[in-house]
Design a protein around this motif. Structure first.
Motif, PDB file in Angstrom:
ATOM      1  N   GLY A 142     -34.831  -5.641   7.298  1.00 30.69           N
ATOM      2  CA  GLY A 142     -35.329  -4.766   8.149  1.00 30.69           C
ATOM      3  C   GLY A 142     -34.151  -3.889   8.956  1.00 30.69           C
ATOM      4  N   ASP A 143     -34.313  -2.803   9.479  1.00 32.83           N
ATOM      5  CA  ASP A 143     -33.272  -2.174  10.038  1.00 32.83           C
ATOM      6  C   ASP A 143     -33.207  -2.605  11.309  1.00 32.83           C
ATOM      7  OD1 ASP A 143     -33.233   0.999   8.338  1.00 32.83           O
ATOM      8  OD2 ASP A 143     -32.490  -0.799   8.018  1.00 32.83           O
ATOM      9  N   MET A 144     -32.130  -2.474  12.254  1.00 30.05           N
ATOM     10  CA  MET A 144     -32.291  -2.888  13.580  1.00 30.05           C
ATOM     11  C   MET A 144     -32.691  -1.715  14.378  1.00 30.05           C
ATOM     12  SD  MET A 144     -28.378  -4.404  14.458  1.00 30.05           S
ATOM     13  CE  MET A 144     -27.650  -3.903  13.165  1.00 30.05           C
ATOM     14  N   PRO A 145     -33.445  -1.826  15.765  1.00 33.81           N
ATOM     15  CA  PRO A 145     -34.099  -0.837  16.431  1.00 33.81           C
ATOM     16  C   PRO A 145     -33.109   0.267  16.551  1.00 33.81           C
ATOM     17  CG  PRO A 145     -34.674  -2.936  17.247  1.00 33.81           C
ATOM     18  CD  PRO A 145     -33.600  -3.308  16.147  1.00 33.81           C
ATOM     19  N   GLY A 146     -33.449   1.602  16.306  1.00 37.02           N
ATOM     20  CA  GLY A 146     -32.634   2.555  16.578  1.00 37.02           C
ATOM     21  C   GLY A 146     -31.824   3.120  15.921  1.00 37.02           C
ATOM     22  N   MET A 147     -31.324   2.261  14.700  1.00 36.91           N
ATOM     23  CA  MET A 147     -30.307   2.621  13.782  1.00 36.91           C
ATOM     24  C   MET A 147     -30.606   3.831  12.730  1.00 36.91           C
ATOM     25  SD  MET A 147     -27.814   0.351  14.207  1.00 36.91           S
ATOM     26  CE  MET A 147     -26.814   0.177  12.362  1.00 36.91           C
ATOM     27  N   ALA A 148     -29.513   4.685  12.889  1.00 36.26           N
ATOM     28  CA  ALA A 148     -29.918   5.955  12.083  1.00 36.26           C
ATOM     29  C   ALA A 148     -29.689   5.812  10.658  1.00 36.26           C
ATOM     30  CB  ALA A 148     -28.701   6.994  12.376  1.00 36.26           C
ATOM     31  N   THR A 149     -30.396   6.490   9.931  1.00 33.90           N
ATOM     32  CA  THR A 149     -30.434   6.281   8.493  1.00 33.90           C
ATOM     33  C   THR A 149     -29.205   6.856   7.619  1.00 33.90           C
ATOM     34  OG1 THR A 149     -31.764   8.029   7.801  1.00 33.90           O
ATOM     35  CG2 THR A 149     -33.186   6.021   8.246  1.00 33.90           C
ATOM     36  N   PRO A 150     -29.168   6.557   6.598  1.00 35.81           N
ATOM     37  CA  PRO A 150     -27.770   7.113   5.938  1.00 35.81           C
ATOM     38  C   PRO A 150     -28.243   8.677   5.630  1.00 35.81           C
ATOM     39  CG  PRO A 150     -28.259   5.045   4.546  1.00 35.81           C
ATOM     40  CD  PRO A 150     -29.480   5.135   5.723  1.00 35.81           C
ATOM     41  N   LEU A 169     -28.172  14.166  19.939  1.00 31.99           N
ATOM     42  CA  LEU A 169     -28.676  13.972  21.367  1.00 31.99           C
ATOM     43  C   LEU A 169     -30.100  13.124  20.854  1.00 31.99           C
ATOM     44  CD1 LEU A 169     -28.249  16.732  23.511  1.00 31.99           C
ATOM     45  CD2 LEU A 169     -27.397  14.370  23.808  1.00 31.99           C
ATOM     46  N   GLN A 170     -30.695  13.846  19.675  1.00 30.57           N
ATOM     47  CA  GLN A 170     -32.074  12.950  19.313  1.00 30.57           C
ATOM     48  C   GLN A 170     -31.821  11.759  18.851  1.00 30.57           C
ATOM     49  OE1 GLN A 170     -33.109  15.951  16.554  1.00 30.57           O
ATOM     50  NE2 GLN A 170     -34.453  16.968  18.028  1.00 30.57           N
ATOM     51  N   LEU A 171     -30.492  11.557  17.997  1.00 29.30           N
ATOM     52  CA  LEU A 171     -30.416  10.218  17.300  1.00 29.30           C
ATOM     53  C   LEU A 171     -29.972   9.354  18.045  1.00 29.30           C
ATOM     54  CD1 LEU A 171     -28.646  11.430  13.955  1.00 29.30           C
ATOM     55  CD2 LEU A 171     -30.804  10.707  14.118  1.00 29.30           C
ATOM     56  N   MET A 172     -29.007   9.746  19.208  1.00 22.43           N
ATOM     57  CA  MET A 172     -28.299   8.833  20.220  1.00 22.43           C
ATOM     58  C   MET A 172     -29.549   8.186  20.999  1.00 22.43           C
ATOM     59  SD  MET A 172     -25.714   7.119  20.624  1.00 22.43           S
ATOM     60  CE  MET A 172     -24.459   8.145  19.887  1.00 22.43           C
ATOM     61  N   ILE A 173     -30.550   9.132  21.717  1.00 21.29           N
ATOM     62  CA  ILE A 173     -31.547   8.752  22.227  1.00 21.29           C
ATOM     63  C   ILE A 173     -32.405   7.528  21.555  1.00 21.29           C
ATOM     64  CG2 ILE A 173     -33.804   9.196  23.181  1.00 21.29           C
ATOM     65  CD1 ILE A 173     -32.604  11.854  23.876  1.00 21.29           C
ATOM     66  N   ALA A 174     -32.558   7.644  20.251  1.00 18.69           N
ATOM     67  CA  ALA A 174     -33.135   6.642  19.635  1.00 18.69           C
ATOM     68  C   ALA A 174     -32.289   5.537  19.497  1.00 18.69           C
ATOM     69  CB  ALA A 174     -33.798   7.310  18.030  1.00 18.69           C
ATOM     70  N   HIS A 175     -31.074   5.727  19.191  1.00 16.92           N
ATOM     71  CA  HIS A 175     -30.159   4.428  18.881  1.00 16.92           C
ATOM     72  C   HIS A 175     -30.195   3.489  20.329  1.00 16.92           C
ATOM     73  CE1 HIS A 175     -26.497   2.479  18.176  1.00 16.92           C
ATOM     74  NE2 HIS A 175     -26.528   2.768  16.997  1.00 16.92           N
ATOM     75  N   HIS A 176     -30.079   4.396  21.507  1.00 15.98           N
ATOM     76  CA  HIS A 176     -29.966   3.684  22.757  1.00 15.98           C
ATOM     77  C   HIS A 176     -31.293   2.868  23.077  1.00 15.98           C
ATOM     78  CE1 HIS A 176     -26.198   5.212  23.613  1.00 15.98           C
ATOM     79  NE2 HIS A 176     -26.105   5.511  24.854  1.00 15.98           N
ATOM     80  N   GLN A 177     -32.478   3.353  22.610  1.00 14.46           N
ATOM     81  CA  GLN A 177     -33.734   3.074  22.859  1.00 14.46           C
ATOM     82  C   GLN A 177     -33.815   1.757  21.990  1.00 14.46           C
ATOM     83  OE1 GLN A 177     -36.146   6.444  22.050  1.00 14.46           O
ATOM     84  NE2 GLN A 177     -36.378   6.797  24.198  1.00 14.46           N
ATOM     85  N   ILE A 210     -29.884   7.533  28.528  1.00 13.63           N
ATOM     86  CA  ILE A 210     -30.800   8.322  27.888  1.00 13.63           C
ATOM     87  C   ILE A 210     -31.781   9.273  28.982  1.00 13.63           C
ATOM     88  CG2 ILE A 210     -33.248   7.800  27.397  1.00 13.63           C
ATOM     89  CD1 ILE A 210     -32.350   5.103  26.329  1.00 13.63           C
ATOM     90  N   ARG A 211     -31.669   9.093  29.990  1.00  7.24           N
ATOM     91  CA  ARG A 211     -32.053   9.764  31.066  1.00  7.24           C
ATOM     92  C   ARG A 211     -31.246  11.336  30.909  1.00  7.24           C
ATOM     93  NH1 ARG A 211     -33.081   5.063  34.317  1.00  7.24           N
ATOM     94  NH2 ARG A 211     -31.020   5.358  35.093  1.00  7.24           N
ATOM     95  N   ARG A 212     -29.979  11.123  30.906  1.00 11.86           N
ATOM     96  CA  ARG A 212     -29.105  12.279  31.040  1.00 11.86           C
ATOM     97  C   ARG A 212     -29.392  13.062  29.638  1.00 11.86           C
ATOM     98  NH1 ARG A 212     -22.988  11.251  32.118  1.00 11.86           N
ATOM     99  NH2 ARG A 212     -23.516   9.101  31.529  1.00 11.86           N
ATOM    100  N   MET A 213     -29.388  12.348  28.432  1.00 13.11           N
ATOM    101  CA  MET A 213     -29.614  12.995  27.292  1.00 13.11           C
ATOM    102  C   MET A 213     -30.979  13.764  27.094  1.00 13.11           C
ATOM    103  SD  MET A 213     -27.439  10.479  24.433  1.00 13.11           S
ATOM    104  CE  MET A 213     -28.323   9.093  24.730  1.00 13.11           C
ATOM    105  N   GLN A 214     -32.125  13.203  27.745  1.00  9.03           N
ATOM    106  CA  GLN A 214     -33.338  13.700  27.464  1.00  9.03           C
ATOM    107  C   GLN A 214     -33.363  14.987  28.455  1.00  9.03           C
ATOM    108  OE1 GLN A 214     -35.536  10.163  28.963  1.00  9.03           O
ATOM    109  NE2 GLN A 214     -36.308   9.819  26.878  1.00  9.03           N
ATOM    110  N   LYS A 215     -32.542  14.720  29.741  1.00  5.95           N
ATOM    111  CA  LYS A 215     -32.717  16.035  30.242  1.00  5.95           C
ATOM    112  C   LYS A 215     -31.908  17.246  29.658  1.00  5.95           C
ATOM    113  CE  LYS A 215     -30.867  17.651  34.937  1.00  5.95           C
ATOM    114  NZ  LYS A 215     -30.341  17.237  35.976  1.00  5.95           N
ATOM    115  N   TRP A 216     -30.835  16.877  28.857  1.00  6.72           N
ATOM    116  CA  TRP A 216     -30.211  18.349  28.352  1.00  6.72           C
ATOM    117  C   TRP A 216     -31.096  18.657  27.083  1.00  6.72           C
ATOM    118  CZ3 TRP A 216     -25.125  14.736  27.659  1.00  6.72           C
ATOM    119  CH2 TRP A 216     -24.773  14.285  29.048  1.00  6.72           C
ATOM    120  N   LEU A 217     -31.815  17.811  26.536  1.00 11.09           N
ATOM    121  CA  LEU A 217     -32.549  18.276  25.345  1.00 11.09           C
ATOM    122  C   LEU A 217     -33.869  19.100  25.992  1.00 11.09           C
ATOM    123  CD1 LEU A 217     -33.223  15.326  22.933  1.00 11.09           C
ATOM    124  CD2 LEU A 217     -32.088  17.700  22.247  1.00 11.09           C
ATOM    125  N   GLY A 218     -34.223  18.652  27.048  1.00 10.67           N
ATOM    126  CA  GLY A 218     -35.404  19.199  27.691  1.00 10.67           C
ATOM    127  C   GLY A 218     -34.970  20.663  28.410  1.00 10.67           C
ATOM    128  N   GLY A 219     -33.891  20.678  28.759  1.00  6.36           N
ATOM    129  CA  GLY A 219     -33.251  22.082  29.240  1.00  6.36           C
ATOM    130  C   GLY A 219     -32.754  23.114  28.020  1.00  6.36           C
TER     131      GLY A 219
END
Length: 219
Positions: A142-150, A169-177, A210-219
């Motif tokens: 099983g994949d580790m949490p948040g790892m991007a797929t190929p 930003l989308q992939l890195m937020i998931a990666h950090h989570q 994560i907080r910073r990246m979410q703010k950038w995506l929301g802006g």
């Protein structure tokens, strides 16, 4: 010498002798301070920590890392490797200075952390992870949490400009989570003090990002 003069001289010599003895005593070094605080020993998963008297601290055996500690460090190295790889794509593909700055920070921080965690593995006679591996896609079982797929990594490699910024930003937020989930798990099940410190560092560092990246995506 009169009898009165003799008594004064004798008394004076006695005073000098007494002062000399006191001075000699005062030159002795004070005894070293004793530590009266009890020593806290972490308990096994699900058990409370115990305390031991300070006099026994030098002979107390600290618990070695358990399976949860070992798995966390090994997996977090692979997790970091993918984040470093993704961040290395940003200088030539990103358009946002914020994204470029964050990617540079992730690259510069997590690279040395990989080396630090590999040293921890070596210190405990655990096989290290190849630091030159390009990036990890997951692990057996099983994949580790948040790892991007190929497929997601391929899309990130092909993206440029704002499209890259958004996908990064989308992939890195998931990666950090995913990293936060891994840190939370080892805090519950691990016993090694150093591993707990690493998990705390991951949580503090990546929660802020994560907080910073979410703010950038929301802006």
């Amino acid at each position: 010498m009169t009898n009165w003069t003799y008594r004064l001289a004798t008394a004076g010599a006695g005073v000098v002798l007494t002062l000399g003895v006191l001075a000699g005593c005062s030159s002795e070094p004070p005894p070293p301070p004793t530590n009266s605080a009890p020593v806290i020993v972490p308990g096994a998963p699900g058990e409370e920590a115990s305390t031991i008297p300070p006099g026994e601290a030098s002979v107390a055996e600290q618990p070695g890392p358990n399976d949860a500690d070992k798995a966390f460090i090994t997996d977090m190295i692979v997790h970091h490797q993918q984040a470093v790889y993704m961040s290395g794509l940003a200088p030539e593909r990103a358009s946002s200075s914020d994204v470029k700055g964050l990617a540079s920070r992730i690259h510069d921080v997590q690279g040395p952390e990989i080396d630090m965690m590999n040293r921890w593995l070596s210190q405990h006679a655990i096989p290290t992870v190849n630091p030159n591996a390009p990036h990890g896609h997951g692990r057996s079982g099983g994949d580790m949490p948040g790892m991007a797929t190929p497929e997601q990594l391929d899309a990130l490699e092909k993206a440029k400009g704002q499209a890259f910024d958004t996908l990064f930003l989308q992939l890195m937020i998931a990666h950090h989570q995913g990293a936060l989930s891994m840190a939370d798990e080892v805090r519950k099940n691990g016993v090694d003090v150093r591993v707990q410190e690493i998990a705390d560092g991951v949580t503090a560092e990546q929660s802020d990002e994560i907080r910073r990246m979410q703010k950038w995506l929301g802006g």
